[in-house]
Design an enzyme around this catalytic site. Structure first.
Site, PDB file in Angstrom:
ATOM      1  N   GLY A  13       0.824  -1.224   0.000  1.00  0.00           N
ATOM      2  CA  GLY A  13       0.000   0.000   0.000  1.00  0.00           C
ATOM      3  C   GLY A  13       0.852   1.265   0.000  1.00  0.00           C
ATOM      4  N   ILE A  14       1.756   1.374   0.959  1.00  0.00           N
ATOM      5  CA  ILE A  14       2.610   2.559   1.057  1.00  0.00           C
ATOM      6  C   ILE A  14       3.761   2.453   0.046  1.00  0.00           C
ATOM      7  CG2 ILE A  14       4.240   3.774   2.576  1.00  0.00           C
ATOM      8  CD1 ILE A  14       2.324   3.180   4.911  1.00  0.00           C
ATOM      9  N   THR A  92       2.390  -7.131  10.372  1.00  0.00           N
ATOM     10  CA  THR A  92       1.860  -7.130  11.748  1.00  0.00           C
ATOM     11  C   THR A  92       1.333  -8.531  12.063  1.00  0.00           C
ATOM     12  OG1 THR A  92      -0.270  -6.389  10.878  1.00  0.00           O
ATOM     13  CG2 THR A  92       1.151  -4.691  11.823  1.00  0.00           C
ATOM     14  N   ASP A  94      -0.881  -8.998  15.180  1.00  0.00           N
ATOM     15  CA  ASP A  94      -1.360  -8.367  16.415  1.00  0.00           C
ATOM     16  C   ASP A  94      -2.088  -9.341  17.334  1.00  0.00           C
ATOM     17  OD1 ASP A  94      -0.453  -6.111  15.142  1.00  0.00           O
ATOM     18  OD2 ASP A  94      -2.434  -5.194  14.875  1.00  0.00           O
ATOM     19  N   GLN A 147       1.753   0.380  21.430  1.00  0.00           N
ATOM     20  CA  GLN A 147       0.339   0.176  21.097  1.00  0.00           C
ATOM     21  C   GLN A 147      -0.165  -1.126  21.702  1.00  0.00           C
ATOM     22  OE1 GLN A 147      -1.938   2.065  19.725  1.00  0.00           O
ATOM     23  NE2 GLN A 147      -3.485   0.448  19.703  1.00  0.00           N
ATOM     24  N   GLN A 150       0.281  -4.857  20.334  1.00  0.00           N
ATOM     25  CA  GLN A 150       1.390  -4.844  19.356  1.00  0.00           C
ATOM     26  C   GLN A 150       2.757  -4.838  20.048  1.00  0.00           C
ATOM     27  OE1 GLN A 150       0.748  -1.536  16.577  1.00  0.00           O
ATOM     28  NE2 GLN A 150      -0.137  -3.000  15.130  1.00  0.00           N
ATOM     29  N   TYR A 153       5.301  -5.649  17.331  1.00  0.00           N
ATOM     30  CA  TYR A 153       5.432  -4.592  16.316  1.00  0.00           C
ATOM     31  C   TYR A 153       6.035  -3.318  16.922  1.00  0.00           C
ATOM     32  CZ  TYR A 153       3.762  -1.657  12.369  1.00  0.00           C
ATOM     33  OH  TYR A 153       3.646  -0.804  11.286  1.00  0.00           O
TER      34      TYR A 153
END
Ligand code: NDP
Length: 246
Positions: A13-14, A92, A94, A147, A150, A153
């Site tokens: 995506g990025i 990720t 999670d 987070q 996460q 991550y």
């Protein structure tokens, strides 16, 4: 001759947006992709109007140390120095720490953090010899603030920031700058797939009340890659709509 940029996870995506911005800025882009996703990567390339001079697809599993060493040595022989390296690939897995398996921990650390060694190490000596080169690591707001759900991550993304500062110190005399970008929640298919009510609650916490556009992360990459950013090194540039200010 065009400067050469290499990006990992180029068709994500990025990554896709960064690749596009690099092409528009005049770079020849080595667009690396996860080898298991070769069909998707080829389809992604076909969906763009890039010439062979502008974009070269290149398989690279960022978790495989020996494969990265060998295949990036070959690439250096074929292409010459990589002027800009964008370490973008990431995953990720999670879950709360109590439920987290060793596999979920290791997968995230390996893909997001060990990949920095695997991809940067084979290229770094050449970048130092060449001078005026850039390394840009895509971290995350969640590496800065931590987070819930996460731990793996956040640990990996925070580790990227330590790596960025330490390598910046080592590269400075050779003119190799090393910086990180810490995106906030970004409108990629992955984030847009979140249930609308959950996405609304995420947006409500962001002072700007919206997700980042992938092009806004790409714009930060283009700036850090530019000659205008030659004196910036060891920095983390947040692109998060005010979600976390450090
Ligand atoms: P995507 O899942 O869309 O892209 C990740 C890319 O990494 C994919 O192309 C994927 O390939 C690739 N990849 C995964 N594992 C490997 C591997 N072992 N070797 C090579 N490539 C691999 O995610 P985003 O575009 O959203 O994320 C890009 C970066 O931005 C990541 O580092 C992410 O952590 C970070 N980020 C994203 C945010 C967001 O809100 N989206 C926010 C903050 C940071 P494949 O699809 O074939 O598996």
């Amino acid at each position: 001759m065009s400067k050469i940029a290499l990006i990992t996870g180029a068709n994500g995506g990025i990554g896709s947006s960064i690749t596009n911005a690099l092409v528009e800025a005049g770079y020849r882009v080595i667009a690396t992709y996860y080898p298991n996703g070769e069909a998707e990567a080829k389809e992604w390339l076909e969906g763009h109007d890039y010439s062979e001079e502008q974009v070269r697809l290149y398989p690279l599993d960022v978790t495989d140390t020996a494969h990265c060493e060998e295949s990036l040595a070959t690439l250096l022989q074929e292409e010459g120095n990589i002027d800009v390296l964008v370490n973008n690939a990431g995953i990720t897995r999670d879950t709360t720490f109590k439920r987290m398996t060793a596999e979920q921990w290791n997968d995230v650390i390996t893909t997001n953090l060990n990949s920095l060694f695997n991809v940067t190490h084979p290229l770094f000596a050449s970048m130092c010899d060449h001078g005026n080169s850039r390394i840009i690591n895509i971290s995350s707001v969640n590496g800065l603030k931590g987070q819930f759900g996460q731990t793996n991550y956040s640990a990996a993304k925070a580790g990227m920031l330590g790596f960025t500062k330490a390598l910046a110190a080592e590269g400075a005399r050779s003119g190799v700058t090393v910086n990180a970008i810490a995106p906030g929640y970004t409108g990629t298919p992955m984030v847009e797939a979140i249930k609308p009510e959950v996405l609304d609650s995420i947006k409500a916490e962001i002072p700007m009340r919206r997700l980042a556009a992938p092009s806004e992360i790409a714009a930060a990459v283009i700036f850090l890659a530019s000659d205008a950013a030659a004196y910036i090194t060891g920095e983390t540039l947040s692109v998060n709509g005010g979600l976390y200010m450090h």
